[in-house]
Design a protein around this motif. Structure first.
Motif, PDB file in Angstrom:
ATOM      1  N   UNK A 109     -20.504  -3.140  23.227  1.00 50.66           N
ATOM      2  CA  UNK A 109     -21.862  -2.746  22.860  1.00 50.66           C
ATOM      3  C   UNK A 109     -22.464  -1.782  23.876  1.00 50.66           C
ATOM      4  N   UNK A 110     -22.195  -1.975  25.144  1.00 53.07           N
ATOM      5  CA  UNK A 110     -22.691  -1.034  26.156  1.00 53.07           C
ATOM      6  C   UNK A 110     -22.060   0.337  25.920  1.00 53.07           C
ATOM      7  N   UNK A 111     -20.753   0.364  25.730  1.00 56.28           N
ATOM      8  CA  UNK A 111     -20.059   1.637  25.559  1.00 56.28           C
ATOM      9  C   UNK A 111     -20.478   2.367  24.284  1.00 56.28           C
ATOM     10  N   UNK A 112     -20.774   1.644  23.227  1.00 58.48           N
ATOM     11  CA  UNK A 112     -21.223   2.310  21.999  1.00 58.48           C
ATOM     12  C   UNK A 112     -22.716   2.630  22.042  1.00 58.48           C
ATOM     13  N   UNK A 113     -23.481   1.907  22.847  1.00 59.54           N
ATOM     14  CA  UNK A 113     -24.922   2.169  22.935  1.00 59.54           C
ATOM     15  C   UNK A 113     -25.224   3.418  23.748  1.00 59.54           C
ATOM     16  N   UNK A 114     -24.330   3.804  24.640  1.00 62.14           N
ATOM     17  CA  UNK A 114     -24.580   4.994  25.465  1.00 62.14           C
ATOM     18  C   UNK A 114     -24.717   6.239  24.592  1.00 62.14           C
ATOM     19  N   UNK A 115     -23.717   6.595  23.758  1.00 64.53           N
ATOM     20  CA  UNK A 115     -23.906   7.782  22.912  1.00 64.53           C
ATOM     21  C   UNK A 115     -25.014   7.592  21.865  1.00 64.53           C
ATOM     22  N   UNK A 116     -25.193   6.357  21.399  1.00 64.00           N
ATOM     23  CA  UNK A 116     -26.255   6.024  20.447  1.00 64.00           C
ATOM     24  C   UNK A 116     -27.615   6.404  21.039  1.00 64.00           C
ATOM     25  N   UNK A 117     -27.854   6.034  22.285  1.00 58.22           N
ATOM     26  CA  UNK A 117     -29.100   6.369  22.966  1.00 58.22           C
ATOM     27  C   UNK A 117     -29.168   7.860  23.301  1.00 58.22           C
ATOM     28  N   UNK A 118     -28.103   8.392  23.903  1.00 59.94           N
ATOM     29  CA  UNK A 118     -28.133   9.785  24.366  1.00 59.94           C
ATOM     30  C   UNK A 118     -28.396  10.776  23.233  1.00 59.94           C
ATOM     31  N   UNK A 119     -27.784  10.561  22.092  1.00 61.16           N
ATOM     32  CA  UNK A 119     -28.016  11.451  20.953  1.00 61.16           C
ATOM     33  C   UNK A 119     -29.475  11.402  20.529  1.00 61.16           C
ATOM     34  N   UNK A 120     -30.024  10.218  20.473  1.00 61.71           N
ATOM     35  CA  UNK A 120     -31.424  10.055  20.086  1.00 61.71           C
ATOM     36  C   UNK A 120     -32.352  10.742  21.084  1.00 61.71           C
ATOM     37  N   UNK A 121     -32.051  10.591  22.350  1.00 61.51           N
ATOM     38  CA  UNK A 121     -32.887  11.163  23.410  1.00 61.51           C
ATOM     39  C   UNK A 121     -32.796  12.682  23.416  1.00 61.51           C
ATOM     40  N   UNK A 122     -31.577  13.209  23.340  1.00 61.34           N
ATOM     41  CA  UNK A 122     -31.376  14.668  23.374  1.00 61.34           C
ATOM     42  C   UNK A 122     -32.020  15.372  22.174  1.00 61.34           C
ATOM     43  N   UNK A 123     -31.959  14.734  21.016  1.00 62.49           N
ATOM     44  CA  UNK A 123     -32.479  15.377  19.805  1.00 62.49           C
ATOM     45  C   UNK A 123     -33.958  15.081  19.576  1.00 62.49           C
ATOM     46  N   UNK A 124     -34.531  14.191  20.391  1.00 62.23           N
ATOM     47  CA  UNK A 124     -35.929  13.830  20.191  1.00 62.23           C
ATOM     48  C   UNK A 124     -36.144  13.091  18.885  1.00 62.23           C
ATOM     49  N   UNK A 125     -35.165  12.271  18.511  1.00 62.06           N
ATOM     50  CA  UNK A 125     -35.223  11.544  17.240  1.00 62.06           C
ATOM     51  C   UNK A 125     -36.511  10.732  17.122  1.00 62.06           C
ATOM     52  N   UNK A 126     -37.128  10.852  15.965  1.00 66.93           N
ATOM     53  CA  UNK A 126     -38.385  10.162  15.687  1.00 66.93           C
ATOM     54  C   UNK A 126     -38.201   9.347  14.417  1.00 66.93           C
ATOM     55  N   UNK A 127     -38.921   8.267  14.325  1.00 64.79           N
ATOM     56  CA  UNK A 127     -38.883   7.423  13.137  1.00 64.79           C
ATOM     57  C   UNK A 127     -39.206   8.265  11.904  1.00 64.79           C
ATOM     58  N   UNK A 128     -38.527   7.989  10.786  1.00 65.33           N
ATOM     59  CA  UNK A 128     -38.828   8.745   9.566  1.00 65.33           C
ATOM     60  C   UNK A 128     -40.160   8.340   8.933  1.00 65.33           C
ATOM     61  N   UNK A 129     -40.771   7.276   9.418  1.00 64.05           N
ATOM     62  CA  UNK A 129     -42.059   6.844   8.878  1.00 64.05           C
ATOM     63  C   UNK A 129     -43.173   7.777   9.349  1.00 64.05           C
ATOM     64  N   UNK A 130     -44.121   8.023   8.492  1.00 61.73           N
ATOM     65  CA  UNK A 130     -45.254   8.878   8.855  1.00 61.73           C
ATOM     66  C   UNK A 130     -45.967   8.273  10.061  1.00 61.73           C
ATOM     67  N   UNK A 131     -46.167   9.083  11.083  1.00 59.15           N
ATOM     68  CA  UNK A 131     -46.836   8.600  12.291  1.00 59.15           C
ATOM     69  C   UNK A 131     -45.970   7.692  13.140  1.00 59.15           C
ATOM     70  N   UNK A 132     -44.662   7.682  12.873  1.00 58.37           N
ATOM     71  CA  UNK A 132     -43.746   6.807  13.595  1.00 58.37           C
ATOM     72  C   UNK A 132     -43.514   7.248  15.026  1.00 58.37           C
ATOM     73  N   UNK A 133     -42.882   6.382  15.786  1.00 58.18           N
ATOM     74  CA  UNK A 133     -42.636   6.595  17.208  1.00 58.18           C
ATOM     75  C   UNK A 133     -41.263   7.223  17.446  1.00 58.18           C
ATOM     76  N   UNK A 134     -41.068   7.780  18.633  1.00 50.79           N
ATOM     77  CA  UNK A 134     -39.715   8.212  19.013  1.00 50.79           C
ATOM     78  C   UNK A 134     -38.785   6.999  19.001  1.00 50.79           C
ATOM     79  N   UNK A 135     -37.523   7.216  18.659  1.00 48.97           N
ATOM     80  CA  UNK A 135     -36.582   6.112  18.552  1.00 48.97           C
ATOM     81  C   UNK A 135     -35.806   5.826  19.832  1.00 48.97           C
TER      82      UNK A 135
END
Length: 183
Positions: A109-135
């Motif tokens: 889980x640690x090893x798979x969570x690293x790219x999971x987090x990094x991709x979200x952080x690098x792309x500025x991923x935001x919740x698809x909900x209106x007014x949602x938070x960064x993921x």
């Protein structure tokens, strides 16, 4: 063994502090939940961000509290079976369970969570909900939670082996957890 036990003590102390801070997130989640409910009912104002903040906080409590639960030996067990076994047999079951299941599980889980987090952080991923938070804050909690669980799993393994080798006293059933060692 003494060095490993010192590291186990550091992991125990760190997880204890983090879990105590994480417990306060329950209060924050309750305040946000109540505030959101009041603003929605009284003023017809609501926000997906407030709902998502609650989810983040509750998720943080569980993810950051799992290692503390393991440290305190309060995770789920089959007590009907476990209570009939000798302390030494329970110790060996814990050693095998930690070494073959818990530690590899947390490591994956640690090893798979690293790219999971990094991709979200690098792309500025935001919740698809209106007014949602960064993921990325929620995703880094997954990484931190499993990293803490991995470290605590290793700490518990070290302590269980020390007890089985006679380097630490066995607290026994109903006694304080082995993590309260003083050597």
């Amino acid at each position: 063994m003494a060095f490993a036990l010192r590291l186990a003590r550091l992991v125990d102390a760190l997880n204890e502090r983090i879990a105590r801070l994480a417990a306060w997130l329950v209060v924050a989640a309750v305040v946000i939940s109540a505030g959101n409910a009041i603003s929605r009912k009284a003023f017809s104002l609501s926000s997906n961000a407030w709902l998502e903040a609650q989810w983040y906080l509750f998720g943080a409590v569980f993810l950051l509290g799992a290692s503390w639960t393991l440290k305190r030996n309060e995770h789920v067990r089959i007590d009907v079976v476990s209570s009939r076994l000798s302390p030494r047999t329970r110790g060996w079951i814990d050693v095998v369970g930690h070494a073959l299941f818990l530690i590899p599980f947390a490591l994956v889980h640690v090893l798979t969570a690293i790219p999971f987090f990094l991709l979200s952080w690098r792309t500025g991923e935001v919740s698809p909900n209106a007014g949602g938070l960064p993921l990325w804050p929620a995703k880094i909690l997954v990484l931190l939670g499993f990293a803490m669980l991995l470290a605590q799993g290793v700490s518990e393994l070290v302590k269980k082996v020390a007890v089985l080798r006679g380097a630490l006293p066995d607290a026994g059933e109903g006694g304080p957890p082995v993590s309260g060692f003083t050597s």
